[in-house]
Design a protein around this motif. Sequence first.
Motif, short mmCIF file in Angstrom:
data_model
loop_
_atom_site.label_atom_id
_atom_site.label_comp_id
_atom_site.label_asym_id
_atom_site.label_seq_id
_atom_site.Cartn_x
_atom_site.Cartn_y
_atom_site.Cartn_z
N UNK A 191 0.87 -1.17 0.00
CA UNK A 191 0.00 0.00 0.00
C UNK A 191 0.91 1.22 0.00
N UNK A 192 0.90 1.96 -1.11
CA UNK A 192 1.82 3.08 -1.27
C UNK A 192 1.01 4.36 -1.47
N UNK A 193 1.34 5.43 -0.74
CA UNK A 193 0.62 6.69 -0.81
C UNK A 193 1.61 7.83 -0.86
N UNK A 194 1.14 8.97 -1.37
CA UNK A 194 1.95 10.18 -1.40
C UNK A 194 1.12 11.37 -0.98
N UNK A 195 1.74 12.35 -0.33
CA UNK A 195 1.04 13.55 0.14
C UNK A 195 1.92 14.74 -0.20
N UNK A 196 1.30 15.83 -0.67
CA UNK A 196 2.02 17.06 -1.00
C UNK A 196 1.63 18.15 -0.01
N UNK A 197 2.64 18.78 0.64
CA UNK A 197 2.42 19.90 1.56
C UNK A 197 2.98 21.16 0.91
N UNK A 198 2.24 22.26 1.00
CA UNK A 198 2.71 23.55 0.54
C UNK A 198 3.07 24.41 1.75
#
Length: 652
Positions: free
Chosen positions: A141-148
């Motif tokens: 289970x692979x996920x990615x998150x982008x923070x600004x």
Amino acid sequence: MDTTTSKKMNQALVTDIGRNLFSKLGSGKGEILYTKAALYTQDLSGMTDEQIRALTSLAGEKMTTGIKVADISPVDKETKQVDIEFAFSNHDLNEDINFKSIGLYATIDGGKEEILVAIIPAIGTATLGAGSPDHTSTQLIKLGVAFKLGAAAKINISVKQIGVVYDEDLDAAILKLKAEYDPKIAEAGKVKGAKINDGAVVEPDKDGILDLIVDSDRIKDFPADLKDLNDLPSGTYRTSKSAASFANYPKMQDGTNIPIVWKCALIKVVKDANVGYQLIVSSQQKYAIRYFSNNHWGYWFQLPTLSNNDIIKLIDSKVDGLNIGNYATKTDLTSVSNSAVKKVNGLTPDGSGNVNVTSTVARGFDANANATTKMTEENLHGGNQILMDQNAGQDIVNWTKGQFIGKLSTSGGDMAEHSTINWNGAGDVNSHDGNIGGLSWARATDQAQIFAENNGNDNLDLVFKLGDDDSNHFSFRNAAGQEKAAILANGQINSPTIRDLYNKLAQYTVDYNNSYIHDTTIDFNNYLHETRTIKVANVKGNNGPLANTATMWGWLTTYHWDDNSVTQEYRSADGDVFWRATNASASRQWTWHKYANQDTVDQQQKQINDLINTVNFIKNNYLLGKRFPANQEAQAQAWENANPNGIAMIEK
């Protein structure tokens, strides 16, 4: 490997404490270190986004993994984006993990306290399946998150890893090793060539295969100059000529021909200076052989054709005839073989004759017991259990005790022929049980159910139910999966046959809702292209049977045979009927005609009668004059005598 991505997860929500942390970072104060991601069983589906953001921790931690900062890129001069990735692997996972939320953690300024900076709620319940028995990973289970963040934020990309190797890193390492070692492996131990005895060297083909055939085993044609079979060298040959073409072809000792069909036969020759033989095998399964010795070929012998049964009987007769001390005979071996265990409940014995039945067979108990309290809980292979209820001498699996919850196979399976699944109601015709059992499928907000409903006295209905907003339907599809018919939730049947029926009915039926024209002016030429009936009310018409200023109330019917033959009929509400024959473009003569009714016939008959009476009156009362010259006085007198109403006039 099955890789599950964010399709089973909702969008990430930054927590209130995480928002404060990022605000501080955006102003250039502090340094963040992303530390871990964790799976939790806490269900957030009943909470609002604001309630979720207010959380500072999650309950039911099941697994943790490290976070990788994949990229840091500027968005504009005030903002930069930080992309992080993390993955959960089922490596060494013995049981499934069911989870409903994921938490992301970080520390600031090198502190030890891990802060919950973001939460990712699952859509329903997500599952990370157990790994394979050899402890290799089969799911990721692979996920990615982008923070600004503000451009001044300091982000420590020295990520704290917790036993995770990402698949792109692993792929890169494997590609590097393959590039280095594949050429070496390809050349290592590679055979350059081979030869048999003193023959030529044979090199491998493009697949590395050596075509090594002993020359004597090749099937060849007879030498072109062969005249005598005695001169045939060792080898295997195909025959294409008749036996009479060669000397010493197969004959019996008395000189008669051996009945062998030479077409497509094979002859095998093995011979040296001292001994040898020739064997002929025909396409009709005939055999002949002769031997070479003392520098001389002997006579041909025809060999008998032996079937499998002949060979078996021969072997059996030899085995039964053995009598060597205490050794077993064929009968003894047959008896032992017949009494040996072949299978137990589908399982074959191992090399020692043992069968492991603990994985499939429950321990038995008294088959005659009928006390309802005499239940046995059996432990099966792998920690599974089964509850067996012996009542009236029957073994009944008691499904109401809860021991089988979650134990049915989620991957489906096959049932035996003629088997059924039964749901039984209360049994009384007046019980009104309602839904007594069936099948149900659910996905997102829609559902489909098939169940039996006892909804009246001695009345059991089979119910097909769709939910929840009547947007779904029953679909009938062909072998290619294409929908060919459907029953909508409102009961409407949609199929080519039904549509054709509706179209035919519409052609010959006045549809007062969809074929009703009123309070307007129409052109009758616009209704020549299909067979139909239209109701008109307070309508004026161009190219119609009446003047275009006249108001019409009635029905317009078009009979469209084809574009060359069209008949139109207008039936007025007061009883008058008009018709015309034309074509679809109205370019052919299109004069309207009126059907005669009884009033019209009576009126025309009266007019005819009046004309007859007028003619008769004129005939009876008219005065006829005729001029005659002076020399025809006699003729004038004769004409007057013939015409009582006539006057003859003599010119003087």
